[in-house]
Design a protein around this motif. Sequence first.
Motif, PDB file in Angstrom:
ATOM      1  N   LEU A 175      41.166  39.157  47.662  1.00  0.00           N
ATOM      2  CA  LEU A 175      42.565  38.940  47.325  1.00  0.00           C
ATOM      3  C   LEU A 175      43.304  40.266  47.411  1.00  0.00           C
ATOM      4  N   LEU A 176      44.525  40.207  47.925  1.00  0.00           N
ATOM      5  CA  LEU A 176      45.410  41.356  47.991  1.00  0.00           C
ATOM      6  C   LEU A 176      46.631  41.025  47.155  1.00  0.00           C
ATOM      7  N   HIS A 203      47.645  37.338  48.429  1.00  0.00           N
ATOM      8  CA  HIS A 203      47.104  36.910  49.716  1.00  0.00           C
ATOM      9  C   HIS A 203      45.589  36.808  49.578  1.00  0.00           C
ATOM     10  N   SER A 204      44.991  35.834  50.248  1.00  0.00           N
ATOM     11  CA  SER A 204      43.546  35.665  50.257  1.00  0.00           C
ATOM     12  C   SER A 204      43.064  35.686  51.699  1.00  0.00           C
ATOM     13  N   ASP A 205      42.168  36.622  51.978  1.00  0.00           N
ATOM     14  CA  ASP A 205      41.636  36.774  53.339  1.00  0.00           C
ATOM     15  C   ASP A 205      42.752  36.840  54.374  1.00  0.00           C
ATOM     16  N   GLY A 206      43.838  37.540  54.031  1.00  0.00           N
ATOM     17  CA  GLY A 206      44.947  37.747  54.955  1.00  0.00           C
ATOM     18  C   GLY A 206      45.990  36.649  54.973  1.00  0.00           C
ATOM     19  N   GLU A 207      45.795  35.577  54.233  1.00  0.00           N
ATOM     20  CA  GLU A 207      46.740  34.457  54.189  1.00  0.00           C
ATOM     21  C   GLU A 207      47.481  34.445  52.855  1.00  0.00           C
ATOM     22  N   TRP A 208      48.794  34.198  52.909  1.00  0.00           N
ATOM     23  CA  TRP A 208      49.598  34.095  51.685  1.00  0.00           C
ATOM     24  C   TRP A 208      49.147  32.861  50.908  1.00  0.00           C
ATOM     25  N   VAL A 209      48.891  33.028  49.594  1.00  0.00           N
ATOM     26  CA  VAL A 209      48.475  31.888  48.774  1.00  0.00           C
ATOM     27  C   VAL A 209      49.380  31.644  47.579  1.00  0.00           C
ATOM     28  N   VAL A 215      51.759  49.839  45.879  1.00  0.00           N
ATOM     29  CA  VAL A 215      50.308  50.068  45.825  1.00  0.00           C
ATOM     30  C   VAL A 215      49.610  48.714  45.944  1.00  0.00           C
ATOM     31  N   PRO A 216      48.870  48.479  47.034  1.00  0.00           N
ATOM     32  CA  PRO A 216      48.148  47.206  47.172  1.00  0.00           C
ATOM     33  C   PRO A 216      46.905  47.197  46.286  1.00  0.00           C
ATOM     34  N   THR A 238      38.007  40.854  44.433  1.00  0.00           N
ATOM     35  CA  THR A 238      37.212  39.785  45.023  1.00  0.00           C
ATOM     36  C   THR A 238      37.140  38.634  44.034  1.00  0.00           C
ATOM     37  N   ASP A 239      37.380  37.419  44.531  1.00  0.00           N
ATOM     38  CA  ASP A 239      37.320  36.226  43.695  1.00  0.00           C
ATOM     39  C   ASP A 239      36.563  35.150  44.451  1.00  0.00           C
TER      40      ASP A 239
END
Length: 81
Positions: A21-22, A38-44, A10-11, A15-16
């Motif tokens: 964020l996902l 992930h933030s805006d589609g990028e792994w963080v 479950v994703p 919002t931060d």
Amino acid sequence: METWRIRQGVPYRITDDGHELLIGLADIDADQARLTVHSDGEWVAGYDLTTGAECEIGGKRWRVNLIAGAPRRYVELQEQP
């Protein structure tokens, strides 16, 4: 303090500071779990968690209260002050 239960498959979207964020539970067994952010589609960030471990998500610190393996597969986080 907030409690957050993250289930595998479950994703979770939050919002931060204007960023989406996902958060996902990538892998889990009875005593450890792999959480990804992930933030805006990028792994963080990626966290290898055990009970009692801490991580930071969305500017908040969280402590792992529980890791539940099969068949339910979830991690329960408790917000820290």
